[in-house]
Design a protein around this motif. Sequence first.
Motif, mmCIF file in Angstrom:
data_model
loop_
_atom_site.group_PDB
_atom_site.id
_atom_site.type_symbol
_atom_site.label_atom_id
_atom_site.label_comp_id
_atom_site.label_asym_id
_atom_site.label_seq_id
_atom_site.Cartn_x
_atom_site.Cartn_y
_atom_site.Cartn_z
ATOM 1 N N ASN A 1 0.824 -1.202 0.000
ATOM 2 C CA ASN A 1 0.000 0.000 0.000
ATOM 3 C C ASN A 1 0.861 1.256 0.000
ATOM 4 O O ASN A 1 0.497 2.272 -0.584
ATOM 5 C CB ASN A 1 -0.913 -0.002 1.230
ATOM 6 C CG ASN A 1 -1.998 -1.056 1.136
ATOM 7 O OD1 ASN A 1 -2.407 -1.442 0.038
ATOM 8 N ND2 ASN A 1 -2.460 -1.539 2.284
ATOM 9 N N SER A 2 2.030 1.159 0.643
ATOM 10 C CA SER A 2 2.939 2.299 0.692
ATOM 11 C C SER A 2 3.455 2.649 -0.695
ATOM 12 O O SER A 2 3.513 3.825 -1.072
ATOM 13 C CB SER A 2 4.111 1.989 1.626
ATOM 14 O OG SER A 2 5.035 3.053 1.636
ATOM 15 N N ARG B 1 0.617 4.245 -2.668
ATOM 16 C CA ARG B 1 0.386 5.614 -2.217
ATOM 17 C C ARG B 1 1.477 6.558 -2.731
ATOM 18 O O ARG B 1 1.188 7.669 -3.186
ATOM 19 C CB ARG B 1 0.328 5.648 -0.690
ATOM 20 C CG ARG B 1 -0.001 7.029 -0.113
ATOM 21 C CD ARG B 1 -0.311 6.963 1.372
ATOM 22 N NE ARG B 1 0.801 6.382 2.132
ATOM 23 C CZ ARG B 1 0.776 5.173 2.684
ATOM 24 N NH1 ARG B 1 -0.292 4.404 2.559
ATOM 25 N NH2 ARG B 1 1.812 4.726 3.371
#
Length: 234
Positions: A6-7, A10
Motif C-alpha cells: 500500500n505504501s 500511495r
Amino acid sequence: MRKKTNSDRRSAVITGVLLIAGIVAGIFSVVPVIDGEDYMIKAYTQENQVLIGAFFQLLMVIAYVGIPSLMYPILSKHSKGLALGSVAFGIMAGVFIMIGVMILLLLLTISHEFAKAGALDMSHFQTLGELLQAGRDLVNHVATTLAFAAAMLLFNCLFYRTMLVPRWMSAWGLIGSALSLAASLLFMLRFIGLDAAYMMLNFPIAFQQLVLAVWLIVKGFNVNLPRPDEVGTR
C-alpha cells in the motif's frame, strides 16, 4: 519478484499528483507583464498578476523537492547514490525557485519606485531593472532548469534500471531530460533565447512528466516485474 504494498501504491499516486501540480503551477507562474518590454511601467499597474505568478512559482517548490524526496525510500533500495543525487538536485531546484520569486518581487518593488519617481532620474531604475530581469531569466531558465532536469535524469535512470515503470517511458524521460539540459546550456551561452527552439527542447520532458503522472496515478509501479539482476537467474 517485487511485492506490491500500500505504501508503494500511495507513493506512486502522490508522485503522479505532484508531477501534474508542478506542470500546472509552472504554467500559472508565467508573468507576461514582467517579460514584456514595458515591465517597468506595467508591473506596478498589474500587481496582482505578478503576485499570482510568484505564488504559483512558490508552489513549484513543493513538486520539485517533494517528488525526489518522496521516491527516495523506494529508489534508494536500488542505488542510494543516484537516489540521493536526485534529492539533492531537487532541493537545489527548490532553492533557485525561491531566489527567482525574490527577484520577481524586487522587480515589482522597482516598478513601484519607478512610478513614484516619475521622470526624475529614470536611468538607474532602468539599469537595475534590466539586471534583475536578466538575473531572473538565468535563475529560472538556467539554474532551476538544470537542477531539476538533472534530478529527472537520475530519476528516470533509476526507473529504467528498476523497471518500476515501462522502459520506453524511462528512456523517453532520459532523452527529454538531456534535451532540457541542452536547452538551458544553449540559452546560457546565448545560442538560443526564450523562443520556439527553447520550448521545443523542453517539450519532450514536460509531456513525458504528464504521461508518467497519469501512469503512476492509474497503474502505479510495475511491482510484479522481476528486477534486472533477477532476470539472469531464471
